[in-house]
Design an enzyme around this catalytic site. Sequence first.
Site, PDB file in Angstrom:
ATOM      1  CG  ASN A  77      -1.854   1.075   1.384  1.00  0.00           C
ATOM      2  OD1 ASN A  77      -1.801   2.030   0.611  1.00  0.00           O
ATOM      3  ND2 ASN A  77      -2.736   0.988   2.361  1.00  0.00           N
TER       4      ASN A  77
ATOM      5  NE  ARG B 225      -5.464   2.752  -0.743  1.00  0.00           N
ATOM      6  CZ  ARG B 225      -5.373   3.805   0.051  1.00  0.00           C
ATOM      7  NH1 ARG B 225      -4.320   3.953   0.821  1.00  0.00           N
ATOM      8  NH2 ARG B 225      -6.318   4.687   0.080  1.00  0.00           N
TER       9      ARG B 225
ATOM     10  CG  HIS C 133     -10.911   6.655   1.842  1.00  0.00           C
ATOM     11  ND1 HIS C 133     -11.251   7.924   2.236  1.00  0.00           N
ATOM     12  CD2 HIS C 133      -9.598   6.525   2.111  1.00  0.00           C
ATOM     13  CE1 HIS C 133     -10.188   8.547   2.707  1.00  0.00           C
ATOM     14  NE2 HIS C 133      -9.161   7.715   2.634  1.00  0.00           N
TER      15      HIS C 133
ATOM     16  CG  LEU D 205     -14.035  10.728   9.786  1.00  0.00           C
ATOM     17  CD1 LEU D 205     -14.706  11.376  11.003  1.00  0.00           C
ATOM     18  CD2 LEU D 205     -14.347  11.525   8.521  1.00  0.00           C
TER      19      LEU D 205
ATOM     20  NE  ARG E  18      -5.182  14.209   0.226  1.00  0.00           N
ATOM     21  CZ  ARG E  18      -5.559  12.933   0.304  1.00  0.00           C
ATOM     22  NH1 ARG E  18      -6.798  12.584   0.037  1.00  0.00           N
ATOM     23  NH2 ARG E  18      -4.700  12.007   0.644  1.00  0.00           N
TER      24      ARG E  18
ATOM     25  CG  ASP F 259      -1.275  14.475  14.500  1.00  0.00           C
ATOM     26  OD1 ASP F 259      -2.137  14.308  15.388  1.00  0.00           O
ATOM     27  OD2 ASP F 259      -0.500  13.580  14.118  1.00  0.00           O
ATOM     28  CG  MET F 260      -8.261  15.466  15.146  1.00  0.00           C
ATOM     29  SD  MET F 260      -8.845  17.139  14.758  1.00  0.00           S
ATOM     30  CE  MET F 260      -9.950  16.853  13.391  1.00  0.00           C
TER      31      MET F 260
ATOM     32  CD  GLU G  46      -7.097   1.777   3.644  1.00  0.00           C
ATOM     33  OE1 GLU G  46      -6.162   2.132   4.387  1.00  0.00           O
ATOM     34  OE2 GLU G  46      -7.619   2.534   2.817  1.00  0.00           O
TER      35      GLU G  46
HETATM   36  P1  ADP Z   1      -3.837   7.821   7.091  1.00  0.00           P
HETATM   37  O1  ADP Z   1      -4.998   8.394   6.341  1.00  0.00           O
HETATM   38  O2  ADP Z   1      -2.528   8.464   6.742  1.00  0.00           O
HETATM   39  O3  ADP Z   1      -3.810   6.306   7.123  1.00  0.00           O
HETATM   40  P2  ADP Z   1      -4.751   7.640   9.825  1.00  0.00           P
HETATM   41  O4  ADP Z   1      -5.990   6.879   9.456  1.00  0.00           O
HETATM   42  O5  ADP Z   1      -3.726   6.944  10.645  1.00  0.00           O
HETATM   43  O6  ADP Z   1      -4.057   8.307   8.589  1.00  0.00           O
HETATM   44  O7  ADP Z   1      -5.253   8.944  10.628  1.00  0.00           O
HETATM   45  C1  ADP Z   1      -4.355   9.905  11.076  1.00  0.00           C
HETATM   46  C2  ADP Z   1      -5.124  10.951  11.852  1.00  0.00           C
HETATM   47  O8  ADP Z   1      -5.747  10.317  12.983  1.00  0.00           O
HETATM   48  C3  ADP Z   1      -4.233  12.060  12.408  1.00  0.00           C
HETATM   49  O9  ADP Z   1      -4.877  13.330  12.256  1.00  0.00           O
HETATM   50  C4  ADP Z   1      -4.168  11.712  13.878  1.00  0.00           C
HETATM   51  O10 ADP Z   1      -3.963  12.844  14.695  1.00  0.00           O
HETATM   52  C5  ADP Z   1      -5.545  11.149  14.097  1.00  0.00           C
HETATM   53  N1  ADP Z   1      -5.613  10.420  15.364  1.00  0.00           N
HETATM   54  C6  ADP Z   1      -5.016   9.259  15.703  1.00  0.00           C
HETATM   55  N2  ADP Z   1      -5.277   8.971  17.004  1.00  0.00           N
HETATM   56  C7  ADP Z   1      -6.060   9.966  17.478  1.00  0.00           C
HETATM   57  C8  ADP Z   1      -6.659  10.272  18.734  1.00  0.00           C
HETATM   58  N3  ADP Z   1      -6.507   9.476  19.787  1.00  0.00           N
HETATM   59  N4  ADP Z   1      -7.398  11.392  18.837  1.00  0.00           N
HETATM   60  C9  ADP Z   1      -7.554  12.217  17.781  1.00  0.00           C
HETATM   61  N5  ADP Z   1      -7.014  12.001  16.581  1.00  0.00           N
HETATM   62  C10 ADP Z   1      -6.276  10.892  16.427  1.00  0.00           C
END
Ligand code: ADP
Length: 393
Positions: A11, A92, A179, A208, A240, A282-283, A380
Amino acid sequence: MLKEGNILTINGGSSSIKFSLYKTGEPLILLLSGEIENIGTKNAKLHYTNSKNKPRSTVNIKSKKSDEITDFLINWLKKQEGFDSVLAIGHRIVHGMQHTEPEIITPQLIKELKEISDFDPEHLPQEIKLIEIFKKHFPTLKQISCFDTSFHTSMPTVAKLLTIPRSYYEKGIQRYGFHGISYAYLLQELKRIEGDKTANGKLILAHLGNGASLAAVENGKSKDTSMGFTPISGIPMSTRTGDLDPGVVSYLMKHEKISPKQFNTLINHQSGLLGLSETSSDMRELLKSEETDVRAKEAIDLFCYQVKKYIGAYSTVLEGLDGLVFSGGIGENSPEIRSGICKNLLFLGIEIDESKNNKNEFIISSDTSKVKVYVIKTNEELMIAKLVYKTLL
Ligand code: ADP
């Protein structure tokens, strides 16, 4: 009958390559999984976990170049237990135009993918390169493409058309949606745990992660989805834009003298949560600073607001709603964001039980909620392995 062996999944993203090795059979058994991250920087690393190495181990990679890193990965994989029994490699592939099923990769398919490379310049060229390098090392091994767009080929025409002149539609410019591998996995999981009736109901699936999208699904088929011609549209993402007024394009080109290349960088890498907060994509980081930094709070509020808007829109597309599924890094792990999205949606039949939500339980809706709200961890890699296994049988 298929002889016993293993399936390798690949992937490849713009700065990472995730991989896994599964033993064939039902169920498939995970032997090895890992990821190379920070490709293109001085800090590229390979992390892996296998039956002997838990938790994960890390190997530093000296090279910055993606081709050399792929060669490094292949040489490393060759030394891993079980690799000599690989029957096929599943890739993928983000964009697959009208392809509805996984396919064995042929020179003709590679030619076709190269022709549409500009449909997704952020992912496709890198994915094609991975296929070619694996082909060079293993010329006789079957490589199978699993397309993220396949899941959405069931969308009705009304959800596929873009409102530009029809002649562009004939050139392939339409809404595709992405997705799909994750959505197919979420539906399988829902079916396994809750049964056919639930999985065939009116569902909104919300993946998400860094990339983020929602899909409206009924009878297991996609009816609409928030990403479109490229994975840039829909809800705001880590970097994005999500949906953007098309008038902004010509305005920025005229007044800021932005070139097409700069614009592409702007909408893919400098916008979304990062662009709004000016601090992080980063959330988790934004949630930590939302009390003290209004920009972080506004980025979070906008994210929840846009997801909520799509839930409203897709409830009407489906003419009702039975279930809402949260997945992806944010959807799986953040009670705050799920709560923010579902706040005051009782009129749609959505009510969250905050105690279940805080524990990231499988069902986080209240016992009286008309719509069941689920949290499902996506996988995935496993879905790619399943698709490859089915193709080999
Ligand atoms: P990708 O799309 O690159 O595979 P992920 O599905 O791993 O990414 O998602 C990454 C996002 O998830 C980041 O914004 C990260 O901050 C968020 N994230 C992961 N753990 C938490 C958490 N405990 N609380 C809030 N956001 C989280």
